[in-house]
Design a protein around this motif. Sequence first.
Motif: not given
Length: 224
Positions: A98-127
């Motif tokens: 629950l934060c858009t400013n955590v940019s560190d690589r987070l390791h998890s055995r289940v899928p993990i949504i890191v909003p920082f990555d979602l926002l940055h990759k989505m914006t870079a992809a569509v801009r």
Amino acid sequence: MKKKVSFVTVGHSPREDIMDELQSHLSEEIEVRQLGALDSLSIREVKDHLTPVPKEAVMTSRLSNGEMMDFSKEKVMPLLLQAIRREEEAGVAMIVILCTNVSDRLHSRVPIIVPFDLLHKMTAAVRSDCRVGALFPFRQFAEQMKENWIRDGVDVTYECMAPKELDRGRYLDFFKKQRADMLVLDCISYTYECRDYFVRNLGIPVIHPRTVIVSTIHDMLGIG
């Protein structure tokens, strides 16, 4: 059977200021869990042991009394990773930070949504060649947040607006003068109403963390 999704905050849980609205947009097929990296610590312990020193990297989140506080990133990140481990062991299907400013690589055995990555990759992809505007929540972190965007290939033009601010006219004027073609709301505390306000009054596409998180959860879990 409901699918368990854990929402992990950097500070104390629960985050009703975020989750009340977020949960209203989630399917009833999802069982929501909340956990905070600092839940095992009292407010006094947080202030005594996690306050950042000069030149130390900082993270900001909310305490159980509603106060927003800056924390030492070096000291908080291990606690955040411990929270992720606990939710893995609880058998959740997915974890959401629950934060858009955590940019560190987070390791998890289940899928993990890191909003920082979602926002940055989505914006870079569509801009494409769009002029990208961004709203940041805290002036003290704005330059670092802009540098993060530039590092990911997006040169944003930004303003800073507190999530609860209602006098938004000057931000409309700013982005109109900058001729922004799209806008990123770079804080998970910006509400759906805030998104709708800028879509309606700027007439441009808006990337909104809560919307992106909900759609990603539903898509990945095959819901609706």
